[in-house]
Design an enzyme around this catalytic site. Structure first.
Site, PDB file in Angstrom:
ATOM      1  N   TYR A 141       0.826  -1.218   0.000  1.00 60.53           N
ATOM      2  CA  TYR A 141       0.000   0.000   0.000  1.00 60.53           C
ATOM      3  C   TYR A 141       0.859   1.266   0.000  1.00 60.53           C
ATOM      4  O   TYR A 141       0.396   2.333  -0.402  1.00 60.53           O
ATOM      5  CB  TYR A 141      -0.895   0.049   1.245  1.00 60.53           C
ATOM      6  CG  TYR A 141      -2.161  -0.749   1.162  1.00 60.53           C
ATOM      7  CD1 TYR A 141      -2.181  -2.048   0.660  1.00 60.53           C
ATOM      8  CD2 TYR A 141      -3.358  -0.212   1.603  1.00 60.53           C
ATOM      9  CE1 TYR A 141      -3.351  -2.779   0.608  1.00 60.53           C
ATOM     10  CE2 TYR A 141      -4.534  -0.935   1.559  1.00 60.53           C
ATOM     11  CZ  TYR A 141      -4.520  -2.220   1.064  1.00 60.53           C
ATOM     12  OH  TYR A 141      -5.687  -2.933   1.021  1.00 60.53           O
ATOM     13  N   LYS A 191       3.790 -15.134   2.229  1.00 60.36           N
ATOM     14  CA  LYS A 191       3.947 -15.832   0.942  1.00 60.36           C
ATOM     15  C   LYS A 191       5.445 -16.059   0.747  1.00 60.36           C
ATOM     16  O   LYS A 191       6.059 -15.609  -0.233  1.00 60.36           O
ATOM     17  CB  LYS A 191       3.316 -14.967  -0.178  1.00 60.36           C
ATOM     18  CG  LYS A 191       3.277 -15.610  -1.557  1.00 60.36           C
ATOM     19  CD  LYS A 191       2.299 -16.762  -1.682  1.00 60.36           C
ATOM     20  CE  LYS A 191       2.376 -17.376  -3.069  1.00 60.36           C
ATOM     21  NZ  LYS A 191       1.599 -18.632  -3.196  1.00 60.36           N
ATOM     22  N   ASP A 223      -2.132 -18.412   0.487  1.00 67.04           N
ATOM     23  CA  ASP A 223      -3.115 -19.123  -0.352  1.00 67.04           C
ATOM     24  C   ASP A 223      -3.767 -20.267   0.423  1.00 67.04           C
ATOM     25  O   ASP A 223      -4.989 -20.392   0.472  1.00 67.04           O
ATOM     26  CB  ASP A 223      -2.509 -19.574  -1.694  1.00 67.04           C
ATOM     27  CG  ASP A 223      -1.174 -20.288  -1.563  1.00 67.04           C
ATOM     28  OD1 ASP A 223      -0.631 -20.377  -0.440  1.00 67.04           O
ATOM     29  OD2 ASP A 223      -0.660 -20.762  -2.602  1.00 67.04           O
ATOM     30  N   ASP A 247      -6.097  -7.229   4.555  1.00 66.85           N
ATOM     31  CA  ASP A 247      -7.285  -6.610   3.964  1.00 66.85           C
ATOM     32  C   ASP A 247      -8.179  -7.681   3.363  1.00 66.85           C
ATOM     33  O   ASP A 247      -9.375  -7.759   3.645  1.00 66.85           O
ATOM     34  CB  ASP A 247      -6.852  -5.593   2.895  1.00 66.85           C
ATOM     35  CG  ASP A 247      -8.041  -4.969   2.191  1.00 66.85           C
ATOM     36  OD1 ASP A 247      -8.988  -4.565   2.893  1.00 66.85           O
ATOM     37  OD2 ASP A 247      -8.031  -4.890   0.945  1.00 66.85           O
ATOM     38  N   ASP A 251     -11.977  -9.511   5.048  1.00 65.17           N
ATOM     39  CA  ASP A 251     -13.288  -9.537   4.367  1.00 65.17           C
ATOM     40  C   ASP A 251     -13.761 -10.990   4.224  1.00 65.17           C
ATOM     41  O   ASP A 251     -14.938 -11.305   4.420  1.00 65.17           O
ATOM     42  CB  ASP A 251     -13.214  -8.899   2.966  1.00 65.17           C
ATOM     43  CG  ASP A 251     -13.562  -7.410   2.967  1.00 65.17           C
ATOM     44  OD1 ASP A 251     -13.196  -6.713   3.935  1.00 65.17           O
ATOM     45  OD2 ASP A 251     -14.186  -6.937   1.993  1.00 65.17           O
TER      46      ASP A 251
HETATM   47  C1  IPM Z   1     -10.162  -1.442   4.535  1.00 63.76           C
HETATM   48  C2  IPM Z   1     -10.330  -0.839   3.162  1.00 63.76           C
HETATM   49  C3  IPM Z   1      -9.161   0.062   2.836  1.00 63.76           C
HETATM   50  C4  IPM Z   1      -7.922  -0.827   2.798  1.00 63.76           C
HETATM   51  C5  IPM Z   1      -9.253   0.887   1.545  1.00 63.76           C
HETATM   52  C6  IPM Z   1     -10.541   1.624   1.418  1.00 63.76           C
HETATM   53  C7  IPM Z   1      -8.098   1.835   1.438  1.00 63.76           C
HETATM   54  O1  IPM Z   1     -10.521  -1.825   2.208  1.00 63.76           O
HETATM   55  O2  IPM Z   1     -10.002  -0.683   5.514  1.00 63.76           O
HETATM   56  O3  IPM Z   1     -10.225  -2.664   4.665  1.00 63.76           O
HETATM   57  O4  IPM Z   1      -7.639  -1.467   1.773  1.00 63.76           O
HETATM   58  O5  IPM Z   1      -7.220  -0.862   3.808  1.00 63.76           O
HETATM   59 MN    MN Z   2     -10.829  -3.804   3.072  1.00 59.43          MN
END
Ligand code: IPM
Ligand code: MN
Ligand code: NAD
Length: 360
Positions: A141, A191, A223, A247, A251
């Site tokens: 990032y 990784k 993975d 990240d 999710d």
């Molecule tokens: C998160 C989001 C952010 C990230 C984006 C919006 C920059 O996806 O906080 O999980 O990738 O960190």
């Molecule tokens: Mn995110």
């Protein structure tokens, strides 16, 4: 006690869910005899439209002058900002960098009462209680990059995943210190079979873990970890990983909790200053309809009370109220499995009903 929080509602569903969390904070502080003052600041698309920047200097000053920050989300569909303006997401990355919020805690719990309707079999979800410790200010990032158009060669763009030993040391230490108060298991995800930065990560994790003889360390490649997260999620305790892997995996892990709308996060620096936000985005597809799930933001407010203010009883009261409301059948659309659902406001009211003060 008296304290000031800065609110950054942001874009999409951000204002709806932050408003819900403020109602919960107001009730819990009333019950426990505290006062919270709020100062709201521009962030994301509204900030771009007003000032040209997603994170204006005035917003940074508002964050600096508060004891902590509660955030909604930023971002919107293509075309939601004037052409040529910076991305709203760049403001979030700048906020994290400015305050050196390197430690992103993302707890994941499966609620037994939601397990029956989950995409995974209920028996796999029994006992799921893990904590992602995501590195938040380094890695791909923030490494050197080149956008299309910045070079002679219009056909090339790149991002670089870069880590230094001190950056890895400090995040692994956070994972270890947290694991000591939990099940004493640390899983480091990398990784290392391909990436040099992951080989540095793995070697550094091993060095740090040598100082924690009571902790068990397991390494997993990202993975296969993505697979294990779905096949044996209850076997994990603290999972420490680099920025982008964390990240994506968090999710994915939200499936274990029933919805992306359920998960909170705390982003902390070395002096425990924090920005608190749900892990999800601005959900433009449901924004403005009053149906968003505010749980991730409400639980983020609980994390704020715990980590930035040290109000453990108040934080736990919020967490219990959320669980009790869901236990009693309160559901927003994303966790209703097709059954009648409550609006954001009605769901928040159900949580307020279950919020109890200290036992006199
Ligand atoms: C998160 C989001 C952010 C990230 C984006 C919006 C920059 O996806 O906080 O999980 O990738 O960190
Ligand atoms: Mn995110
Ligand atoms: P998203 O997380 O906004 O939404 C993904 C899906 O989950 C959507 O269908 C959405 O409706 C649903 N969802 C998310 N939160 C929900 C909630 N609380 N209640 C009910 N449903 C919910 O991800 P996306 O659509 O990929 O991204 C939208 C925008 O958000 C993008 O601009 C992205 O960059 C941004 N984003 C911001 C943050 C942040 O501010 N921290 C985090 C992730 C994404």
């Amino acid at each position: 006690m008296d304290t000031t929080l800065t609110l950054l509602p942001g874009d999409g569903i951000g204002p709806e869910i932050v408003q819900a969390a403020v109602q919960v904070l107001d009730k819990v502080t009333g019950l426990y005899g505290h006062t919270i003052r709020y100062q709201e600041a521009l962030f994301g698309i509204a900030a771009i439209n007003a000032t040209g920047h997603p994170l204006p200097a005035e917003t940074l000053r508002a964050c600096e002058s508060a004891s902590a920050v509660l955030m909604g989300a930023v971002g919107g569909p293509a075309g939601s900002t004037p052409p040529g303006s910076p991305r709203p997401e760049a403001g979030l990355l700048a906020l994290r960098k400015y305050f050196d919020l390197f430690a992103n805690l993302r707890p994941v719990k499966a609620y037994p009462v939601l397990a029956a309707q989950a995409p995974l079999r209920a028996e796999l979800l029994a006992g799921v209680d893990l904590l992602f410790v995501r590195e938040l200010t380094g890695g791909i990032y923030f490494g050197p990059r080149m956008e299309i158009g910045e070079s002679q060669d219009e056909a090339t763009a790149y991002d670089t995943m870069l880590y230094t030993v001190p950056e890895v040391e400090r995040i692994v230490r956070v994972a270890c210190e947290t694991a000591l108060g939990r099940k004493k298991r640390v899983t480091s995800v990398d990784k290392a079979n391909v990436l040099a930065s992951s080989r540095l990560w793995r070697a550094t994790a091993e060095d740090i873990l040598r100082g924690y003889p009571d902790l068990a360390l397991e390494h997993n490649l990202v993975d296969s970890f993505a697979m294990l997260l779905m096949t044996r999620p209850a076997s994990f305790d603290v999972v420490v990983t680099e920025n982008m892997f964390g990240d994506i995996l968090s999710d994915q892990a939200s499936v274990l909790a029933g919805s992306l709308g359920m998960l909170p996060s705390a982003s902390l620096n070395a002096s425990r200053f924090g920005v608190y936000e749900p892990i999800h985005g601005s959900a433009p597809d449901i924004a403005g309809r009053g149906i968003a799930n505010p749980t991730g933001t409400i639980l983020s407010a609980a994390l704020l009370l715990r980590h930035s203010l040290g109000w453990e009883a108040e934080a736990a009261a919020i967490e219990h109220a959320v669980e009790a409301a869901i236990q009693a059948g309160a559901r927003t659309a994303d966790i209703a499995a097709g059954q009648p659902a409550l609006s954001t406001q009605e769901f928040t009211a159900a949580i307020l009903d279950h919020l109890a003060g200290p036992i006199q």
